[in-house]
Design a protein around this motif. Structure first.
Motif, PDB file in Angstrom:
ATOM      1  N   ALA A  11       9.281  46.095 -44.612  1.00 16.97           N
ATOM      2  CA  ALA A  11       8.196  45.195 -45.133  1.00 16.97           C
ATOM      3  C   ALA A  11       8.193  44.177 -43.853  1.00 16.97           C
ATOM      4  N   GLU A  12       9.072  43.582 -43.516  1.00 16.14           N
ATOM      5  CA  GLU A  12       9.470  42.528 -42.641  1.00 16.14           C
ATOM      6  C   GLU A  12       8.885  43.082 -41.239  1.00 16.14           C
ATOM      7  N   ILE A  13       9.304  44.265 -41.145  1.00 21.07           N
ATOM      8  CA  ILE A  13       8.873  44.977 -39.600  1.00 21.07           C
ATOM      9  C   ILE A  13       7.368  44.942 -39.614  1.00 21.07           C
ATOM     10  N   MET A  14       6.740  45.602 -40.754  1.00 17.12           N
ATOM     11  CA  MET A  14       5.213  45.431 -40.923  1.00 17.12           C
ATOM     12  C   MET A  14       4.725  44.314 -40.648  1.00 17.12           C
ATOM     13  N   ASN A  15       5.275  43.032 -41.123  1.00 16.84           N
ATOM     14  CA  ASN A  15       4.785  41.622 -41.269  1.00 16.84           C
ATOM     15  C   ASN A  15       4.652  41.122 -39.633  1.00 16.84           C
ATOM     16  N   GLN A  16       5.987  41.701 -39.149  1.00 18.23           N
ATOM     17  CA  GLN A  16       5.976  41.273 -37.633  1.00 18.23           C
ATOM     18  C   GLN A  16       4.964  41.941 -36.691  1.00 18.23           C
ATOM     19  N   GLU A  17       4.566  43.059 -37.058  1.00 20.15           N
ATOM     20  CA  GLU A  17       3.706  43.784 -36.368  1.00 20.15           C
ATOM     21  C   GLU A  17       2.302  43.171 -36.417  1.00 20.15           C
ATOM     22  N   ILE A  18       1.935  42.871 -37.927  1.00 26.43           N
ATOM     23  CA  ILE A  18       0.698  42.293 -38.130  1.00 26.43           C
ATOM     24  C   ILE A  18       0.678  40.808 -37.433  1.00 26.43           C
ATOM     25  N   ARG A  19       1.634  40.181 -37.405  1.00 26.01           N
ATOM     26  CA  ARG A  19       1.757  38.754 -36.622  1.00 26.01           C
ATOM     27  C   ARG A  19       1.329  38.920 -35.410  1.00 26.01           C
ATOM     28  N   ASP A  20       2.159  40.036 -34.659  1.00 19.98           N
ATOM     29  CA  ASP A  20       1.951  40.413 -33.258  1.00 19.98           C
ATOM     30  C   ASP A  20       0.246  40.708 -33.015  1.00 19.98           C
ATOM     31  N   ALA A  21      -0.276  41.519 -33.664  1.00 23.52           N
ATOM     32  CA  ALA A  21      -1.497  42.024 -33.606  1.00 23.52           C
ATOM     33  C   ALA A  21      -2.340  40.871 -33.498  1.00 23.52           C
ATOM     34  N   TYR A  22      -2.169  39.741 -34.360  1.00 20.77           N
ATOM     35  CA  TYR A  22      -3.265  38.737 -34.614  1.00 20.77           C
ATOM     36  C   TYR A  22      -2.977  37.684 -33.273  1.00 20.77           C
ATOM     37  N   THR A  23      -1.793  37.647 -32.931  1.00 23.53           N
ATOM     38  CA  THR A  23      -1.391  36.796 -31.710  1.00 23.53           C
ATOM     39  C   THR A  23      -1.920  37.328 -30.410  1.00 23.53           C
TER      40      THR A  23
END
Length: 400
Positions: A11-23
């Protein structure tokens, strides 16, 4: 318990991937430079989800205190692309993206005066714990300069050093190739997007770096090389380097911009001496007159920097190529480790004690996610119980 931990990790890895995409989306917007992006992030309290907040605000017509210019930039950006599309396009080109909120962002860049907010790369980034040397010099190298660039890069690389250059024609390109002769630890910082090879004559080097080392840029993919883009990238070359070596530079050479960056960042500067009547060595000789380190041989450099002894020629513990604690324990076949425990063992060595904070930072970087203190402490206690790590002082650990 392990199943639940793995779910949380995923879940944390997925959250980081989502944050990276928005950034990534925010970094793609024309009109927002590195300084503006840092300002927006700092104003959010360095919220890891800050870019997603701005994306949603753009869809809602903006927020209180938002300037008309920023509102228009965000509105136009949301209309033109989505975070998911941009990230998919990037990955399809084998390009990776990191920013200061990503644990893989290079620590060496965080404390320089003007750090890049966005960093794109193909291949990989330099290892944080492995020493590195930047090698720069003239584009119009003499036979002497070419030979010294190949020699120093090759032997420093064999001595455990990562080599950082600009992949330019001349000294930079020769150094990149020389390093690859001995190891995969060769990296280039470009003055264009990482999907563009410049100069074209270094296409073979570019492809080898993408496959074995890494090419890095703060500029968006697709950015064509322009003269104005090269001086700013020099600060990244020096920042990723623990020391800078200059091989052939004229008195007013652009190479000296990188020297200024290195000195501003508190890095040691070395220069290869040249003939006093040779204009191509005038810049190097002037650096030596001002107190730069005299690079008479790669071995002497390594010895003086504390990585090798001239008498034995053996590498120091910090760069010696030995099996990691994980490899040694695996050979015994007595203990099986979780991914977190393996990362902890990789982060430690037997000679340098590290604090829990240092271990946490390194483990988070290796696992591409944040590691909580209780989670790390449980893993450390298990490793200590089986004799894999040892607390030699309060809060200081080594591997066994």
């Amino acid at each position: 318990m392990q199943i639940e931990e793995r779910r949380n990790e995923r879940a944390e890895i997925m959250n980081q991937e989502i944050r990276d995409a928005y950034t990534l989306w925010l970094c793609s917007l024309k009109g927002l430079g590195s300084a503006s992006l840092y300002r927006l992030w700092k104003e959010s309290g360095e919220d890891p989800d800050f870019a997603g907040v701005w994306y949603r605000m753009a869809g809602e017509g903006g927020g209180a205190g938002m300037t008309n210019r920023l509102r228009e930039i965000l509105r136009r950006g949301r209309k033109e692309s989505s975070p998911q599309q941009l990230m998919e396009q990037l990955l399809n080109q084998n390009i990776h993206f990191v920013w200061p909120g990503n644990p893989c962002y290079p620590v060496r860049l965080k404390n320089i005066p003007d750090p890049p907010f966005a960093l794109y790369f193909r291949g990989r980034l330099p290892e944080e714990k492995q020493p590195s040397i930047g090698i720069v010099g003239t584009r119009m190298a003499s036979p002497y300069g070419r030979e010294q660039a190949r020699r120093f890069a090759s032997e420093l690389s064999a001595g455990g050093m990562q080599i950082i250059s600009g992949m330019a024609k001349g000294i930079d390109g020769i150094a990149g190739r020389g390093a690859l002769d001995e190891s995969d630890a060769s990296f280039a910082v470009l003055g264009s997007g990482v999907d563009i090879c410049y100069p074209k004559e270094n296409q073979d080097l570019y492809e080898a770096l993408c496959e074995r080392g890494g090419v890095i840029s703060e500029y968006r993919p697709g950015t064509e090389p322009e003269a104005r883009l090269f001086p700013p990238r020099n600060r990244i070359i020096s920042a990723l380097s623990d020391a800078l070596l200059v091989i052939e530079a004229r008195e007013r050479s652009g190479t000296l911009i990188t020297v200024d960056c290195a000195l501003e960042q508190g890095k040691d500067v070395w220069a290869v001496p040249g003939r006093v009547c040779d204009a191509k060595s005038a810049g190097c000789n002037e650096l030596l007159r001002q107190g730069a380190g005299v690079a008479v041989s790669p071995e002497a450099m390594l010895e003086e920097m504390g990585y090798r002894t001239a008498r034995t020629g053996k590498l120091s513990q910090s760069v010696r190529k030995t099996k990691s604690p994980v490899d040694r324990k695996a050979q015994k076949g007595t203990v099986s480790y979780t991914e977190l425990e393996k990362c902890i063992l990789c982060a430690l060595d037997s000679s340098t004690a590290q604090s829990v904070d240092e271990i946490t930072d390194e483990v988070s970087r290796k696992m591409h996610r944040s590691c909580s203190f209780p989670e790390l402490l449980r893993a450390m206690m298990k490793l200590a119980a089986v004799g894999a790590v040892k607390e030699i002082r309060v809060g200081k650990y080594i591997s066994c």
